[in-house]
Design a protein around this motif. Structure first.
Motif, PDB file in Angstrom:
ATOM      1  N   SER A 147       0.428  -0.775  -0.175  1.00 51.06           N
ATOM      2  CA  SER A 147       0.029   0.499   0.146  1.00 51.06           C
ATOM      3  C   SER A 147       0.568   1.388  -0.245  1.00 51.06           C
ATOM      4  O   SER A 147       0.107   2.308  -0.847  1.00 51.06           O
ATOM      5  CB  SER A 147      -0.935   0.168   1.112  1.00 51.06           C
ATOM      6  OG  SER A 147      -0.528  -0.666   2.712  1.00 51.06           O
ATOM      7  N   ILE A 148       1.916   1.034   0.433  1.00 50.92           N
ATOM      8  CA  ILE A 148       3.008   2.452   0.308  1.00 50.92           C
ATOM      9  C   ILE A 148       2.991   2.342  -0.312  1.00 50.92           C
ATOM     10  O   ILE A 148       3.758   3.076  -0.965  1.00 50.92           O
ATOM     11  CB  ILE A 148       3.824   2.270   1.896  1.00 50.92           C
ATOM     12  CG1 ILE A 148       3.698   2.272   2.850  1.00 50.92           C
ATOM     13  CG2 ILE A 148       5.259   3.320   1.560  1.00 50.92           C
ATOM     14  CD1 ILE A 148       2.867   3.831   3.469  1.00 50.92           C
ATOM     15  N   ASP A 149       3.793   1.384  -1.203  1.00 50.68           N
ATOM     16  CA  ASP A 149       4.592   1.574  -2.881  1.00 50.68           C
ATOM     17  C   ASP A 149       3.304   1.843  -3.930  1.00 50.68           C
ATOM     18  O   ASP A 149       4.032   2.652  -4.512  1.00 50.68           O
ATOM     19  CB  ASP A 149       4.896   0.522  -3.498  1.00 50.68           C
ATOM     20  CG  ASP A 149       5.602  -0.504  -2.574  1.00 50.68           C
ATOM     21  OD1 ASP A 149       6.771   1.025  -1.922  1.00 50.68           O
ATOM     22  OD2 ASP A 149       6.141  -2.254  -2.773  1.00 50.68           O
ATOM     23  N   PHE A 150       2.274   1.625  -3.526  1.00 49.17           N
ATOM     24  CA  PHE A 150       0.557   2.131  -4.753  1.00 49.17           C
ATOM     25  C   PHE A 150       1.219   3.724  -4.072  1.00 49.17           C
ATOM     26  O   PHE A 150       0.745   4.502  -5.046  1.00 49.17           O
ATOM     27  CB  PHE A 150      -0.901   1.788  -4.624  1.00 49.17           C
ATOM     28  CG  PHE A 150       0.323   0.020  -5.618  1.00 49.17           C
ATOM     29  CD1 PHE A 150       0.110   0.750  -6.689  1.00 49.17           C
ATOM     30  CD2 PHE A 150       0.264  -0.443  -4.914  1.00 49.17           C
ATOM     31  CE1 PHE A 150       0.519  -0.558  -7.373  1.00 49.17           C
ATOM     32  CE2 PHE A 150       0.841  -2.063  -5.654  1.00 49.17           C
ATOM     33  CZ  PHE A 150       0.360  -1.530  -6.980  1.00 49.17           C
ATOM     34  N   ALA A 151       0.839   4.028  -2.602  1.00 47.80           N
ATOM     35  CA  ALA A 151       1.043   5.648  -2.889  1.00 47.80           C
ATOM     36  C   ALA A 151       1.748   6.985  -3.109  1.00 47.80           C
ATOM     37  O   ALA A 151       1.305   7.854  -3.347  1.00 47.80           O
ATOM     38  CB  ALA A 151       0.993   5.799  -1.195  1.00 47.80           C
ATOM     39  N   ARG A 152       2.879   5.604  -3.050  1.00 46.16           N
ATOM     40  CA  ARG A 152       4.231   6.871  -3.692  1.00 46.16           C
ATOM     41  C   ARG A 152       4.212   6.698  -5.550  1.00 46.16           C
ATOM     42  O   ARG A 152       4.273   7.461  -5.357  1.00 46.16           O
ATOM     43  CB  ARG A 152       5.559   5.909  -2.802  1.00 46.16           C
ATOM     44  CG  ARG A 152       5.997   6.277  -1.478  1.00 46.16           C
ATOM     45  CD  ARG A 152       6.740   5.719  -0.868  1.00 46.16           C
ATOM     46  NE  ARG A 152       7.407   5.877   0.236  1.00 46.16           N
ATOM     47  CZ  ARG A 152       7.920   4.944   0.719  1.00 46.16           C
ATOM     48  NH1 ARG A 152       8.135   3.726   0.678  1.00 46.16           N
ATOM     49  NH2 ARG A 152       7.585   5.160   2.656  1.00 46.16           N
ATOM     50  N   TYR A 153       3.858   5.289  -5.787  1.00 45.89           N
ATOM     51  CA  TYR A 153       3.666   5.766  -6.897  1.00 45.89           C
ATOM     52  C   TYR A 153       2.911   6.769  -8.112  1.00 45.89           C
ATOM     53  O   TYR A 153       2.681   7.397  -8.746  1.00 45.89           O
ATOM     54  CB  TYR A 153       3.077   4.395  -7.050  1.00 45.89           C
ATOM     55  CG  TYR A 153       2.554   3.996  -8.781  1.00 45.89           C
ATOM     56  CD1 TYR A 153       3.497   3.770 -10.337  1.00 45.89           C
ATOM     57  CD2 TYR A 153       1.524   4.071  -9.177  1.00 45.89           C
ATOM     58  CE1 TYR A 153       3.536   3.345 -11.049  1.00 45.89           C
ATOM     59  CE2 TYR A 153       1.098   4.283 -10.504  1.00 45.89           C
ATOM     60  CZ  TYR A 153       2.323   2.847 -11.213  1.00 45.89           C
ATOM     61  OH  TYR A 153       1.925   3.108 -12.936  1.00 45.89           O
ATOM     62  N   PHE A 154       1.327   7.128  -6.395  1.00 49.58           N
ATOM     63  CA  PHE A 154       0.383   7.574  -7.126  1.00 49.58           C
ATOM     64  C   PHE A 154       0.613   9.259  -6.624  1.00 49.58           C
ATOM     65  O   PHE A 154       0.112  10.102  -7.298  1.00 49.58           O
ATOM     66  CB  PHE A 154      -1.130   7.510  -7.352  1.00 49.58           C
ATOM     67  CG  PHE A 154      -1.328   6.095  -7.506  1.00 49.58           C
ATOM     68  CD1 PHE A 154      -2.382   6.865  -8.728  1.00 49.58           C
ATOM     69  CD2 PHE A 154      -2.122   4.813  -7.134  1.00 49.58           C
ATOM     70  CE1 PHE A 154      -2.656   5.388  -9.439  1.00 49.58           C
ATOM     71  CE2 PHE A 154      -2.575   4.020  -7.722  1.00 49.58           C
ATOM     72  CZ  PHE A 154      -2.639   4.676  -9.088  1.00 49.58           C
ATOM     73  N   THR A 155       1.584   9.623  -6.007  1.00 50.34           N
ATOM     74  CA  THR A 155       1.926  10.876  -5.462  1.00 50.34           C
ATOM     75  C   THR A 155       2.697  11.337  -6.497  1.00 50.34           C
ATOM     76  O   THR A 155       2.497  12.072  -7.711  1.00 50.34           O
ATOM     77  CB  THR A 155       2.042  10.375  -3.943  1.00 50.34           C
ATOM     78  OG1 THR A 155       2.176  10.176  -3.253  1.00 50.34           O
ATOM     79  CG2 THR A 155       3.068  11.812  -3.896  1.00 50.34           C
ATOM     80  N   ARG A 156       3.307  10.461  -7.157  1.00 43.48           N
ATOM     81  CA  ARG A 156       4.979  10.787  -7.600  1.00 43.48           C
ATOM     82  C   ARG A 156       4.048  10.536  -9.286  1.00 43.48           C
ATOM     83  O   ARG A 156       4.597  12.146  -9.895  1.00 43.48           O
ATOM     84  CB  ARG A 156       5.882   9.773  -7.978  1.00 43.48           C
ATOM     85  CG  ARG A 156       7.321   9.736  -7.592  1.00 43.48           C
ATOM     86  CD  ARG A 156       8.034   8.584  -8.191  1.00 43.48           C
ATOM     87  NE  ARG A 156       7.336   7.050  -8.898  1.00 43.48           N
ATOM     88  CZ  ARG A 156       7.407   6.143  -7.003  1.00 43.48           C
ATOM     89  NH1 ARG A 156       7.489   6.470  -6.477  1.00 43.48           N
ATOM     90  NH2 ARG A 156       7.466   4.848  -8.408  1.00 43.48           N
TER      91      ARG A 156
END
Length: 186
Positions: A147-156
């Motif tokens: 979930s952290i990986d995807f939060a960062r992915y969408f933040t980028r």
């Protein structure tokens, strides 16, 4: 390794690797290699991890072992993290086919989830479906991590609304893991 005691864990795995070589047990070698690779992944040393995952996958394929989907998944994830998109896509196809052959729902969900971290992917409905499957399998540590990986992915990508959704999922997963730990202690 879950307590971030990488040096201790890696030393134990490297020692086990020496023992596995002398025993000539191919399955043991494969298991040791995959664990060394996971140790390197946790330290974000993806290029080192890739080498151990390649060795592990070759051995598991040779043995026609039920751990093969895990080896495919780990090699696939290392390729995604290294930005090796063509290799990742090739391994994805073989990995998903292998996981389906073995009926390994955990690695079907994980490989589909990590695939969405690739450039030009990130389809929320696919991500949510994979997270749902991980939840159904009670794999909250994986939900917490990815979930952290995807939060960062969408933040980028500049999509803060969706990023926030995955940060919230991370908080929920953390809470559930903490609650589970507390109930096991009592």
């Amino acid at each position: 390794m879950d307590n971030y005691e990488f040096d201790k864990a890696m030393n134990a795995f490297l020692e086990a690797s020496d023992l596995a070589k002398s025993s000539n047990d191919q399955r043991l070698k494969a298991i040791v290699n995959i664990n060394i690779g996971i140790g390197y992944m946790k330290q974000e040393l993806f290029d080192r991890a890739e080498l151990y995952f390649q060795k592990s996958l070759a051995l598991f394929l040779q043995l026609n072992d039920h751990y093969t989907p895990k080896a495919f998944f780990n090699l696939f994830e290392s390729y995604v993290k290294l930005g090796k998109e063509k290799l990742a896509e090739s391994i994805y196809k073989k990995g998903i086919e292998n996981a389906m052959f073995w009926g390994d729902n955990e690695f079907i969900a994980k490989i589909n989830l990590v695939r969405e971290l690739m450039p030009d992917r990130g389809h929320k409905e696919n991500i949510d479906r994979a997270f749902f499957n991980l939840q159904r399998l009670n794999l909250y540590p994986d939900i917490e991590s990815y979930s952290i990986d995807f939060a960062r992915y969408f933040t980028r990508k500049g999509n803060l609304k969706i990023a926030n959704h995955y940060y919230e999922l991370n908080i929920l997963a953390n809470f559930l893991l903490f609650y589970r730990q507390q109930t096991q202690l009592n």
